[in-house]
Structures are given as C-alpha cells and as structure tokens.
Design a protein around this motif. Structure first.
Motif, short mmCIF file in Angstrom:
data_model
loop_
_atom_site.label_atom_id
_atom_site.label_comp_id
_atom_site.label_asym_id
_atom_site.label_seq_id
_atom_site.Cartn_x
_atom_site.Cartn_y
_atom_site.Cartn_z
N PHE A 63 0.71 -1.25 0.03
CA PHE A 63 -0.12 0.17 -0.01
C PHE A 63 0.93 1.26 0.05
O PHE A 63 0.61 2.03 -0.89
CB PHE A 63 -1.04 -0.01 1.20
N ILE A 64 1.92 1.24 0.89
CA ILE A 64 2.54 2.37 1.01
C ILE A 64 3.67 2.77 -0.21
O ILE A 64 3.60 3.90 -0.61
CB ILE A 64 3.56 2.42 2.50
N ALA A 65 4.09 1.74 -0.72
CA ALA A 65 4.94 1.89 -1.83
C ALA A 65 4.36 2.31 -3.12
O ALA A 65 4.64 3.39 -3.87
CB ALA A 65 5.62 0.49 -2.27
N ASN A 66 3.17 1.70 -3.17
CA ASN A 66 2.35 1.87 -4.51
C ASN A 66 1.62 3.38 -4.25
O ASN A 66 1.83 4.12 -5.17
CB ASN A 66 1.06 1.12 -4.48
N LEU A 67 1.18 3.70 -3.23
CA LEU A 67 1.01 5.17 -3.10
C LEU A 67 1.86 6.11 -3.11
O LEU A 67 1.32 7.08 -3.86
CB LEU A 67 0.21 5.30 -1.50
N LYS A 68 2.92 6.06 -2.75
CA LYS A 68 4.12 6.89 -3.05
C LYS A 68 4.44 7.06 -4.42
O LYS A 68 4.67 8.12 -5.16
CB LYS A 68 5.30 6.67 -2.12
N LEU A 69 4.50 5.79 -5.24
CA LEU A 69 4.66 5.79 -6.68
C LEU A 69 3.99 6.47 -7.20
O LEU A 69 4.12 7.09 -8.22
CB LEU A 69 4.90 4.40 -7.05
N LEU A 70 2.45 6.40 -7.08
CA LEU A 70 1.56 6.93 -8.01
C LEU A 70 1.21 8.48 -7.49
O LEU A 70 0.83 9.11 -8.44
CB LEU A 70 0.11 6.25 -7.66
N GLN A 71 1.52 8.99 -6.66
CA GLN A 71 1.64 10.42 -6.21
C GLN A 71 2.88 11.07 -6.76
O GLN A 71 2.92 12.35 -6.84
CB GLN A 71 1.38 10.51 -4.64
N HIS A 72 3.89 10.19 -6.88
CA HIS A 72 5.12 10.59 -7.40
C HIS A 72 5.37 10.02 -8.72
O HIS A 72 6.30 9.42 -8.66
CB HIS A 72 6.31 10.85 -6.29
N TYR A 73 4.56 10.25 -9.85
CA TYR A 73 4.68 9.26 -11.05
C TYR A 73 6.34 9.38 -11.66
O TYR A 73 6.78 10.55 -11.75
CB TYR A 73 3.86 9.70 -11.94
N PRO A 74 6.86 8.39 -11.79
CA PRO A 74 8.13 8.38 -12.40
C PRO A 74 8.30 8.92 -13.91
O PRO A 74 7.36 8.92 -14.45
CB PRO A 74 8.61 6.76 -12.27
N ASP A 75 9.65 9.11 -14.16
CA ASP A 75 9.65 9.55 -15.60
C ASP A 75 9.29 8.39 -16.64
O ASP A 75 9.71 7.27 -16.35
CB ASP A 75 11.24 9.83 -15.80
N ILE A 76 8.77 8.93 -17.78
CA ILE A 76 8.38 7.78 -18.62
C ILE A 76 8.35 8.56 -20.00
O ILE A 76 8.38 9.64 -20.23
CB ILE A 76 6.84 7.51 -18.44
N ASN A 77 8.58 7.78 -21.16
CA ASN A 77 8.60 8.01 -22.49
C ASN A 77 7.14 8.39 -22.88
O ASN A 77 6.19 7.76 -22.81
CB ASN A 77 9.09 6.92 -23.41
N ILE A 78 6.99 9.89 -23.04
CA ILE A 78 5.54 10.46 -23.36
C ILE A 78 4.90 9.84 -24.34
O ILE A 78 3.75 9.41 -24.40
CB ILE A 78 5.55 12.00 -23.21
N GLU A 79 5.57 9.64 -25.41
CA GLU A 79 5.18 9.13 -26.67
C GLU A 79 4.59 7.48 -26.45
O GLU A 79 3.54 7.20 -27.06
CB GLU A 79 6.01 9.27 -27.81
N HIS A 80 5.29 7.00 -25.72
CA HIS A 80 5.00 5.51 -25.68
C HIS A 80 3.78 5.65 -24.61
O HIS A 80 2.79 4.77 -24.85
CB HIS A 80 6.13 4.75 -24.68
N LEU A 81 3.62 6.52 -23.59
CA LEU A 81 2.41 6.54 -22.67
C LEU A 81 1.26 6.73 -23.57
O LEU A 81 0.23 6.02 -23.41
CB LEU A 81 2.63 7.52 -21.80
N LEU A 82 1.46 7.92 -24.36
CA LEU A 82 0.17 8.18 -25.33
C LEU A 82 -0.34 6.92 -26.29
O LEU A 82 -1.48 6.74 -26.32
CB LEU A 82 0.25 9.43 -25.99
N GLN A 83 0.71 6.42 -26.62
CA GLN A 83 0.39 5.11 -27.57
C GLN A 83 -0.34 4.04 -26.93
O GLN A 83 -1.22 3.51 -27.44
CB GLN A 83 1.66 4.63 -28.30
N VAL A 84 0.07 3.76 -25.54
CA VAL A 84 -0.66 2.80 -24.85
C VAL A 84 -2.04 3.27 -24.60
O VAL A 84 -2.96 2.30 -24.64
CB VAL A 84 0.20 2.60 -23.54
N ALA A 85 -2.30 4.49 -24.40
CA ALA A 85 -3.32 5.13 -23.98
C ALA A 85 -4.35 4.76 -25.20
O ALA A 85 -5.56 4.75 -25.02
CB ALA A 85 -3.42 6.61 -23.65
#
Length: 478
Positions: free
Chosen positions: A442-464
């Motif tokens: 719970f704690i690890a996931n909450l921290k991860l989602l509230q501080h979203y890590p770096d990501i390739n934006i084009e890849h993210l949008l393609q997944v979406a």
C-alpha cells in the motif's frame, strides 16, 4: 440542476460549448510533437532514444526575457483525501504540487526526427491555411503532437476548443466580438467600488462645488443609495460583493505565486512576469464572479497556465496582446467538460468526480484485471488516493511543462472529448508501471502513484490510444 444553470452543452454530442461564455452565468447579460516515434525507419537506422517527459528534442520552453530555471520543488501531493472541490458550499481540496523531476541534458536529434518534425509542421500549416478547416484531420494531427514554434499550437488549440470557427473568413469577426465582450466584462465586474461610485457621479459635480464654495455653513451630505453604502449587506451592494470576493482574490494571488515556480514566465519578479500573473488573476477572478455556484477552486490556476502560456507566446503580436481575453474563453470551454468535478455537492452524482474515478477503475479492469485486483483488493489503493489530482488538474502536476503541452495536444485532439482521452492516459499510466505496482504494498504504491516516475510520453500516449474502451461508460441514459 447545476448543469442547467451553467448551460453546459450536451457532452455526448459536442465536447465543448459552442459560444464564448456558455459556461458562464449571464455572459451576455449586458449585451447592450513529436511523431518521430511513429515514423518509419529507413535503411536500417534507429531513432535516438526519446528523453523521458520530453518531445525528443527536449527544447527549452521560454519566452524572450523569461527563461526557465532548472528544477521545481514543491510540497508533496495529497494522500488521497475525499473527492470534491470547493464550490457549492463545500471546502476546497488541498492541491499541493508534487516535486517535478529535474531536466537532464539535451538528447541528440536524429535526421529522421528532424524530417518528421518538418512534415508535421507542414501538415499543420496546410490544414489551418484552408478556407474551411477540416477539424477531423486537425484532430488526427494534434493527437500526434503539435509543433512548438510559429504559433501553430495556439491556433490549433483555439480551433479544437471551438473558439475559432472552421471558416477562416469568420476568424476576425469572432475574435473581435469575443475580445470586446471580455473587455466589457472586466469593465463591469472587476472595477473597485470607488470607481463604480465615480462612474455613477456620486462625487460632487463641478457646478455644485462652485455654487457652494462661497457659501458659509455646514457641508451638505451627498445622497448615497442603499446599494452603494459601504456598510450595506444587500446582495446588490457593490461594496458587499467587493468584500465577499476579497478572500477569493487573496487565494488566487497565493496560488499564482506557486504556479510553475521553476519558470520565470509565471513566477519571476520582472514586469513581464507580474503582468502575466495579473492577467491570470483577472481570468480566474472573473470566472469566480460569474459562477458563484463554483467560484474559484484551488488548482484552477494550474489548468489555466498551459492555455495562457501557449497563447501569450504566440509570435503573432496581436494574438499575444489579446492572450488574456482568448485564454478566458478557452479556459471556460475546457472546464465545460469537467466543471462538475469541482463541485462537492455533485461528488456522488453521475457527473461527479466519484463517478469519473469509477469509470477509470472499470477501464483498468477491462484492460488488465490482474492489476486492477491487486490495487483494489490486495493493496487497497483506491483511485481517489492518486487519480483525484490527475483528473481534476488534467495531469498538470504529474509531468514536466513540455510534457503537459504534448499530452494536452492529444487530449484536445481526441474526437470523443477531453475526458475520454484523459481517462485513457490515466489508465495507461498504471499499465506502464505494472511490474512496480504488482511488487509493491500500500505505502510503496501510494508513494509511486503520487510521485509518478519519468516515462517516455510518446509511449504512454500510444498505450492510451491502444486501450480497449470501457463500454459500460457509453451506456445510454434512459
């Protein structure tokens, strides 16, 4: 009930209002980028790795005389809290900006990326130069990312938001009328009570002063109406309205000081930076006055910032000079698709934030039931703990400013509306870090989602874009 009062258009037919101020109560009351990742590889070449949270070329986003400072450090985001925001008599949600990742060095740009960028620029220029704009084609181009230069993003956003009509020969007329309407709204609603009194000739006229100057005796008290008295508590009193809005104005000022503190465009102390904050203050205060059921909710400044920045940096001097008026209209239209998320009394309704969070959960379940079960039942990380901020602020607190502009190209270019693409991106954000979420508690996931890590934006949008839609959200209401 609020939707009727605010005149928000039918979202299933048209994602944005037709006219300036259709969200605003009484607006006419006084009418007297990068597609490099998609480009085909030639001769066995490989594209350079795209910088996370960037466009690939990672250009600096600056206005002349207003550079961008490195690093943005702010308070951590909320740990969930309840849903719903300030308006409708409820308390305002506490939106705290997350710390944004520091920008790394520039990434070399490949020849293919340069060619792809040139082709995209040419495509946009061609489409917006037509006498009759094909909005469907423009949406497809925008969803792949818009060029930063030449004012192309500003013009395209105005078209996609419905502020500019598809017919080019109507642009000048529409812009002129809407800008004049905004100027009149400011004149009527943002003047001080003393200025209002002056305009109503409450001071002595010159003739009265001359006539009484040679007459001894007590001074005559000028007649003041009940609505103009500083101590009046009447709803029609300009002084009572002025004092009621003072608290809202102070909150807006505090939030504007915290808007993108790493960018001198917003937070600098130069005359230009102060002018930008003053313009954004006028927009937010005017929106609050015209929409008393919602007023101003903390975080609206973050939603306004990308619009105002893009319009203010338009190389067309006339458009840049009218960025305030144009931003107000487009801000109103953008909120027309999500305004109910800011009203606490609508939280549990079919149009409230809880319903939207439920749609996100269903979308995740449709596309990855394993991850959905892990979050919902194993770690019990509910969407309102992290996605509340994602949705209400249109992801403006989760990524770098450059990445926000790129994501918004896809949001505005989605033919099914901003909210549809927004939920897709939010779901893709979960899928792209599935392995980390599956191994976290719970704690690890909450921290991860509230501080979203770096990501390739084009890849993210393609997944979406590749997600299977949640058909339950498209059911017709009987």
């Amino acid at each position: 009930m609020l939707k009727n009062k605010l005149k928000i258009p039918d979202k299933t037919r048209k994602p944005f209002p037709d006219r300036l101020g259709s969200l605003v109560i009484g607006f006419d009351y006084r009418d007297g980028e990068n597609a490099g990742s998609d480009a085909a590889l030639e001769f066995g070449e490989e594209l350079e790795t795209i910088q996370p949270n960037g466009f690939g070329s990672d250009r600096e986003f600056e206005e002349p005389d207003d550079g961008v400072e490195e690093g943005r450090v702010q308070d951590e985001g909320p740990t969930g809290g309840g849903a719903g925001g300030g308006g409708c008599g409820g308390g305002e949600p506490e939106f705290r900006a997350r710390q944004r990742p520091a920008r790394e060095g520039s990434v070399p740009v490949s020849v293919l990326e340069v060619i792809a960028a040139d082709e995209k620029r040419s495509d946009v220029q061609y489409e917006i130069s037509q006498e009759e704009i094909n909005l469907e084609k423009l949406q497809r181009i925008a969803s792949k990312g818009l060029p930063d230069e030449g004012g192309l993003r500003a013009t395209t956003w105005k078209l996609l938001l419905g502020y500019l009509p598809p017919s080019r020969n109507l642009w000048e007329k529409e812009l002129s009328e809407n800008r004049l309407k905004y100027a009149k709204l400011k004149e009527d609603l943002l003047i001080s009570p003393s200025e209002f009194a002056r305009r109503k000739n409450l001071d002595f006229s010159p003739r009265e002063t001359e006539a009484g100057s040679d007459v001894d005796g007590p001074l005559r008290r000028h007649q003041i109406s009940q609505e103009d008295h500083p101590l009046s508590l009447g709803k029609a009193s300009v002084w009572n309205q002025y004092f009621e809005n003072t608290e809202v104005a102070e909150q807006i000022d505090r939030d504007l000081q915290r808007t993108h503190p790493d960018m001198k465009f917003f937070s600098g102390e130069t005359a230009i930076s102060r002018r930008h904050r003053e313009a954004m203050r006028n927009i937010l205060l005017l929106f609050a006055k015209l929409n008393p059921a919602i007023r101003y909710v903390q975080g609206m400044n973050e939603v306004l910032a990308p619009i105002y920045y893009v319009f203010s940096t338009d190389p067309n001097e006339q458009n840049a000079a009218n960025a305030e008026a144009d931003s107000f209209s487009c801000f109103v239209r953008l909120l027309g698709d999500s305004v109910d998320h800011f009203c606490q009394q609508l939280d549990n309704s079919s149009v409230g934030i809880l319903s939207t969070l439920s749609r996100l959960s269903e979308l995740l379940k449709t596309n990855d039931e394993e991850l959905w079960r892990h979050l919902e039942f194993t770690t019990r990380v509910e969407p309102q703990f992290y996605a509340f901020r994602w949705i209400t602020l249109l992801l403006t607190q989760e990524f770098s400013f450059q990445s926000i502009l790129r994501i918004w190209d896809s949001l505005l270019g989605n033919p099914f509306g901003v909210q549809d693409m927004l939920l897709r991106v939010c779901c893709a954000m979960l899928l792209c870090i599935k392995s980390r979420l599956m191994s976290g508690d719970f704690i690890a996931n909450l921290k991860l989602l509230q501080h979203y890590p770096d990501i390739n934006i084009e890849h993210l949008l393609q997944v979406a874009m590749d997600l299977t839609p949640d058909t339950s959200s498209y059911r017709l209401s009987l």
